[in-house]
Write a protein that holds these residues in place. Structure first.
Motif, mmCIF file in Angstrom:
data_model
loop_
_atom_site.group_PDB
_atom_site.id
_atom_site.type_symbol
_atom_site.label_atom_id
_atom_site.label_comp_id
_atom_site.label_asym_id
_atom_site.label_seq_id
_atom_site.Cartn_x
_atom_site.Cartn_y
_atom_site.Cartn_z
ATOM 1 N N UNK A 281 3.036 -9.665 -11.752
ATOM 2 C CA UNK A 281 1.987 -10.585 -11.294
ATOM 3 C C UNK A 281 0.730 -10.463 -12.144
ATOM 4 N N UNK A 282 0.585 -9.342 -12.855
ATOM 5 C CA UNK A 282 -0.604 -9.149 -13.674
ATOM 6 C C UNK A 282 -0.512 -9.856 -14.991
ATOM 7 N N UNK B 20 7.461 -3.266 -9.820
ATOM 8 C CA UNK B 20 7.827 -4.263 -10.837
ATOM 9 C C UNK B 20 7.228 -5.618 -10.492
ATOM 10 N N UNK B 21 7.223 -5.972 -9.201
ATOM 11 C CA UNK B 21 6.634 -7.256 -8.780
ATOM 12 C C UNK B 21 5.137 -7.262 -9.051
ATOM 13 N N UNK C 256 13.511 0.482 -3.727
ATOM 14 C CA UNK C 256 12.666 -0.596 -3.197
ATOM 15 C C UNK C 256 11.214 -0.409 -3.654
ATOM 16 N N UNK C 257 10.751 0.821 -3.645
ATOM 17 C CA UNK C 257 9.385 1.095 -4.117
ATOM 18 C C UNK C 257 9.238 0.697 -5.583
ATOM 19 N N UNK D 220 0.814 -1.216 0.000
ATOM 20 C CA UNK D 220 0.000 0.000 0.000
ATOM 21 C C UNK D 220 0.843 1.259 0.000
ATOM 22 N N UNK D 221 1.917 1.267 0.803
ATOM 23 C CA UNK D 221 2.782 2.440 0.843
ATOM 24 C C UNK D 221 3.463 2.702 -0.477
ATOM 25 N N UNK D 222 3.919 1.639 -1.139
ATOM 26 C CA UNK D 222 4.556 1.801 -2.442
ATOM 27 C C UNK D 222 3.567 2.333 -3.474
ATOM 28 N N UNK D 223 2.339 1.842 -3.421
ATOM 29 C CA UNK D 223 1.323 2.281 -4.386
ATOM 30 C C UNK D 223 0.982 3.755 -4.216
ATOM 31 N N UNK D 224 0.745 4.168 -2.965
ATOM 32 C CA UNK D 224 0.356 5.567 -2.780
ATOM 33 C C UNK D 224 1.518 6.492 -3.135
#
Length: 259
Positions: free
Chosen positions: A258-259, A253-254, A247-248, A131-135
């Motif tokens: 996955x999509x 990328x992960x 890292x974000x 969630x933190x990476x997305x926001x």
């Protein structure tokens, strides 16, 4: 024998039926007012009181075209007591309908939010990481091919997203005291009060806030973010956070793979 033949027989000559009845009073029933005349008179009175054609037709039980033909010479007064009563009644009915609609909408919204909380369950560190990476990727500064990024900078007006981002940073050992905070706000608002508001919402010491950035007023812009609920945006800068930004990008990328 026809009437003409009878008249000739009795020597009446060219006298007409009107001549025969001259001087004789008409029967009483012929002198009673016509029912439509009464309705027409009533329609005129009601029209002068501010009744619309539709209301007149319903009240008197006649067609709208008939009601219109009776009162078309009388303009409708929009300021009459009748018109004001109808406006007040309409406003009351609309308010009641919207009150019921809004109450049902509020109930459904509350139920859906509670359902989402139950389905999500306990928030894990992995949830905070993702969630933190997305926001941040939605609202934070990002590296460009022509500009490398050596620190994170996150800006938003929603304190919930800031709390999520702070939780993300805490997972990586970056506490609130290691960060820098700056309010970005319009010059017509109270910047100091906004800083107090953000400090309270995020439970961050007020002394960690830097001098606010003031956005100059543009009279040509129609702004909606005004009033007591406007607190500007908050910028959180994370010094020496190049590796954390990498890292974000890795989390993104992960997720993309996955999509």
């Amino acid at each position: 024998m026809s009437l003409t033949e009878l008249m000739k027989h009795f020597g009446v000559g060219s006298a007409t039926l009107t001549d025969w009845l001259r001087g004789i009073a008409p029967p009483e029933w012929t002198r009673r007012p016509n029912a439509k005349d009464e309705l027409r008179a009533q329609a005129v009175v009601l029209r002068e009181q501010g009744w619309s054609v539709n209301d007149l037709a319903g009240k008197l039980g006649v067609a709208k075209s008939t009601a219109w033909s009776w009162v078309k010479h009388i303009p409708l007064d929009p300021d009459s007591d009748r018109a004001r009563q109808k406006q007040e009644h309409s406003a009351l009915m609309n308010a009641e309908r919207w009150e019921a609609h809004n109450a049902e909408r509020t109930r459904r919204e509350r139920d859906e939010r509670a359902k989402a909380v139950r389905e999500l369950g306990e928030i894990t560190e992995r949830d905070v990481l993702v969630g933190g990476a997305l926001v941040y990727m939605c609202e934070g500064a990002k590296a460009k091919p022509w500009r490398r990024l050596d620190r994170l900078k996150f800006i938003n007006s929603d304190p919930r997203l800031h709390r999520l981002f702070l939780a993300f940073l805490a997972l990586h050992g970056r506490g609130p005291e290691t960060l820098r905070y700056r309010v970005h706000i319009h010059e017509t608002a109270d910047a100091e009060a906004a800083g107090d508001w953000w400090s309270e919402r995020l439970e961050v010491p007020r002394e960690l806030f830097e001098r606010p950035t003031i956005k100059r007023h543009n009279p040509a812009t129609r702004r909606m973010n005004t009033g007591a609920d406007y607190h500007g945006c908050l910028i959180i800068a994370v010094p020496r956070s190049r590796e954390l930004y990498w890292r974000i990008e890795g989390v993104m990328e992960a997720l993309d793979a996955s999509g």
